[in-house]
Design an enzyme around this catalytic site. Structure first.
Site, PDB file in Angstrom:
ATOM      1  N   GLU A  53      -0.089  -3.237   4.676  1.00  0.00           N
ATOM      2  CA  GLU A  53      -1.243  -2.324   4.684  1.00  0.00           C
ATOM      3  C   GLU A  53      -1.406  -1.605   6.021  1.00  0.00           C
ATOM      4  OE1 GLU A  53      -3.840  -0.738   3.697  1.00  0.00           O
ATOM      5  OE2 GLU A  53      -4.043  -1.364   1.637  1.00  0.00           O
ATOM      6  N   ASP A  54      -1.868  -0.349   5.972  1.00  0.00           N
ATOM      7  CA  ASP A  54      -2.104   0.398   7.217  1.00  0.00           C
ATOM      8  C   ASP A  54      -3.587   0.678   7.444  1.00  0.00           C
ATOM      9  OD1 ASP A  54      -2.384   2.334   5.137  1.00  0.00           O
ATOM     10  OD2 ASP A  54      -2.214   3.894   6.659  1.00  0.00           O
ATOM     11  N   ARG A  82     -11.221   8.628  -3.239  1.00  0.00           N
ATOM     12  CA  ARG A  82     -11.476  10.073  -3.096  1.00  0.00           C
ATOM     13  C   ARG A  82     -12.970  10.386  -2.966  1.00  0.00           C
ATOM     14  NH1 ARG A  82      -8.819  13.311  -7.821  1.00  0.00           N
ATOM     15  NH2 ARG A  82      -7.165  11.862  -7.235  1.00  0.00           N
ATOM     16  N   THR A 106       1.375  10.302   3.761  1.00  0.00           N
ATOM     17  CA  THR A 106       0.633  11.352   3.071  1.00  0.00           C
ATOM     18  C   THR A 106      -0.728  11.590   3.733  1.00  0.00           C
ATOM     19  OG1 THR A 106       0.152   9.613   1.477  1.00  0.00           O
ATOM     20  CG2 THR A 106       1.652  11.334   0.759  1.00  0.00           C
ATOM     21  N   SER A 129      -2.427   0.534  -4.378  1.00  0.00           N
ATOM     22  CA  SER A 129      -2.935   1.724  -3.676  1.00  0.00           C
ATOM     23  C   SER A 129      -4.240   2.219  -4.272  1.00  0.00           C
ATOM     24  CB  SER A 129      -1.880   2.842  -3.779  1.00  0.00           C
ATOM     25  OG  SER A 129      -2.424   4.077  -3.375  1.00  0.00           O
ATOM     26  N   ALA A 130      -5.052   2.848  -3.432  1.00  0.00           N
ATOM     27  CA  ALA A 130      -6.295   3.447  -3.919  1.00  0.00           C
ATOM     28  C   ALA A 130      -6.047   4.790  -4.601  1.00  0.00           C
ATOM     29  CB  ALA A 130      -7.241   3.658  -2.738  1.00  0.00           C
ATOM     30  N   LYS A 161     -10.867  -0.808  -2.208  1.00  0.00           N
ATOM     31  CA  LYS A 161     -10.702  -1.655  -1.023  1.00  0.00           C
ATOM     32  C   LYS A 161     -11.912  -1.396  -0.123  1.00  0.00           C
ATOM     33  CE  LYS A 161      -5.725  -0.741  -1.230  1.00  0.00           C
ATOM     34  NZ  LYS A 161      -4.603  -0.022  -0.621  1.00  0.00           N
ATOM     35  N   LYS A 203      -8.866   6.700   5.575  1.00  0.00           N
ATOM     36  CA  LYS A 203      -7.633   6.024   5.167  1.00  0.00           C
ATOM     37  C   LYS A 203      -7.914   4.817   4.285  1.00  0.00           C
ATOM     38  CE  LYS A 203      -4.602   7.674   8.773  1.00  0.00           C
ATOM     39  NZ  LYS A 203      -3.853   7.379   9.992  1.00  0.00           N
ATOM     40  N   ASP A 215       0.888  -1.153   0.000  1.00  0.00           N
ATOM     41  CA  ASP A 215       0.000   0.000   0.000  1.00  0.00           C
ATOM     42  C   ASP A 215       0.934   1.213   0.000  1.00  0.00           C
ATOM     43  OD1 ASP A 215      -2.464   1.503   0.555  1.00  0.00           O
ATOM     44  OD2 ASP A 215      -1.535   1.858   2.494  1.00  0.00           O
ATOM     45  N   LEU A 216       0.435   2.358  -0.421  1.00  0.00           N
ATOM     46  CA  LEU A 216       1.322   3.525  -0.523  1.00  0.00           C
ATOM     47  C   LEU A 216       1.188   4.432   0.700  1.00  0.00           C
ATOM     48  CD1 LEU A 216       3.257   5.204  -2.340  1.00  0.00           C
ATOM     49  CD2 LEU A 216       1.232   6.214  -3.377  1.00  0.00           C
ATOM     50  N   ASP A 217       0.022   5.083   0.792  1.00  0.00           N
ATOM     51  CA  ASP A 217      -0.184   6.052   1.864  1.00  0.00           C
ATOM     52  C   ASP A 217      -0.237   5.351   3.222  1.00  0.00           C
ATOM     53  OD1 ASP A 217      -1.028   8.174   3.451  1.00  0.00           O
ATOM     54  OD2 ASP A 217      -3.123   7.829   2.956  1.00  0.00           O
TER      55      ASP A 217
HETATM   56  P1  B16 Z   1      -6.304  10.091  -4.190  1.00  0.00           P
HETATM   57  P2  B16 Z   1      -3.602   4.158  -0.107  1.00  0.00           P
HETATM   58  C1  B16 Z   1      -5.400   6.121  -0.314  1.00  0.00           C
HETATM   59  O1  B16 Z   1      -4.093   5.654  -0.492  1.00  0.00           O
HETATM   60  C2  B16 Z   1      -5.471   6.992   0.918  1.00  0.00           C
HETATM   61  O2  B16 Z   1      -5.196   6.240   2.088  1.00  0.00           O
HETATM   62  C3  B16 Z   1      -6.853   7.590   1.043  1.00  0.00           C
HETATM   63  O3  B16 Z   1      -6.922   8.444   2.164  1.00  0.00           O
HETATM   64  C4  B16 Z   1      -7.189   8.361  -0.240  1.00  0.00           C
HETATM   65  O4  B16 Z   1      -8.504   8.879  -0.199  1.00  0.00           O
HETATM   66  C5  B16 Z   1      -7.053   7.420  -1.443  1.00  0.00           C
HETATM   67  O5  B16 Z   1      -5.737   6.882  -1.471  1.00  0.00           O
HETATM   68  C6  B16 Z   1      -7.315   8.118  -2.762  1.00  0.00           C
HETATM   69  O6  B16 Z   1      -6.287   9.040  -2.994  1.00  0.00           O
HETATM   70  O7  B16 Z   1      -7.275  11.170  -3.842  1.00  0.00           O
HETATM   71  O8  B16 Z   1      -4.864  10.555  -4.224  1.00  0.00           O
HETATM   72  O9  B16 Z   1      -6.681   9.345  -5.442  1.00  0.00           O
HETATM   73  O10 B16 Z   1      -3.597   4.100   1.373  1.00  0.00           O
HETATM   74  O11 B16 Z   1      -4.554   3.170  -0.758  1.00  0.00           O
HETATM   75  O12 B16 Z   1      -2.225   4.116  -0.707  1.00  0.00           O
HETATM   76 MG    MG Z   2      -2.803   3.232   3.230  1.00  0.00          MG
END
Ligand code: B16
Ligand code: MG
Length: 215
Positions: A171-172, A51, A19, A116-117, A147, A47, A11-13
């Site tokens: 994953e977090d 979006r 972030t 990642s999402a 997810k 998290k 996972d990224l964030d």
């Molecule tokens: P974006 P992850 C997720 O990243 C974030 O945890 C989540 O807070 C965010 O809404 C989502 O990405 C979408 O991000 O607006 O940049 O497309 O944890 O799946 O790496």
């Molecule tokens: Mg995450």
């Protein structure tokens, strides 16, 4: 002895980079403009969530019901604020233990991918200068089901040419652990056990991980 895995999906964030604080600051500005009180505790529910789903959660906190056009405008505005923050990311923002793990996986020829999402994944990994460590990127740009649906991780395993049972996911987020488990993968929760039910093991940071057990 523990099973050894052939691939690592990240996972990224919250796993590779923090972030979440920028997502929070950006959503906070949107909330303020709408007169919604939005706290860091509220932000936990966002998290790992996409979006538009994040916006829906924010609006439900404020008890607001807006039309699709207005929602798109707010989501776009949030992203502009967020992109402004992440444009300043550098290698220094990589979380502890990440580079050591990625180097070790490279030496052992373990395949690696991002799951990642975020639609901003390409920009973030470019800023962090870690693109070279990954053979595949599965993110908000190529996935249609967020997810806890396992799609993002199943696509990553397919891109790497490995079976889902051969993958470890880091994953977090609760939704991310659910996604990994539904995909039939081994899940390492990066965070507290009580926040990440269902994971196979937990670490508070990747610097705590004993690599040899898994790879
Ligand atoms: P974006 P992850 C997720 O990243 C974030 O945890 C989540 O807070 C965010 O809404 C989502 O990405 C979408 O991000 O607006 O940049 O497309 O944890 O799946 O790496
Ligand atoms: Mg995450």
């Amino acid at each position: 002895m523990h099973k050894k895995y052939r691939a690592a999906l990240f996972d990224l964030d919250g796993v590779l980079v923090d972030t979440a604080k920028y997502h929070f600051l950006a959503w906070h500005q949107i909330a303020e403009s709408l007169g919604i009180v939005f706290t860091e505790k509220d932000n936990e529910a966002l998290k790992g969530v996409s979006r538009m789903e994040s916006l829906d959660i924010l609006l439900s906190i404020g008890g607001l019901n807006l039309n699709d056009e207005h929602k798109k405008e707010l989501a776009d505005r949030k992203n502009q604020i967020y992109v402004e923050y992440i444009s300043k990311l550098t290698q220094k923002d990589i979380l502890p233990g990440v580079l050591g793990l990625l180097e070790n996986l490279k030496t052992k020829e373990i395949k690696t991918a991002i799951g990642s999402a975020s639609k901003n994944t390409p920009m973030i990994i470019e800023k962090l200068e870690i693109k070279k460590y990954f053979q595949a990127i599965s993110d908000g740009n190529n996935v249609s089901k967020a997810k806890p649906d396992p799609e993002v991780f199943i696509k990553a395993a397919n891109m790497l040419g490995v079976e889902t049972e051969e993958c470890v996911v880091f994953e977090d987020a609760k939704a991310g652990i659910q996604a990994a488990k539904s995909a039939g993968m081994y899940a390492v929760g990066v965070g507290m056990e009580e926040d990440l039910p269902g994971a196979n093991r937990w670490v508070t940071s990747l610097s705590e991980l004993d690599h040899e057990i898994l790879f």
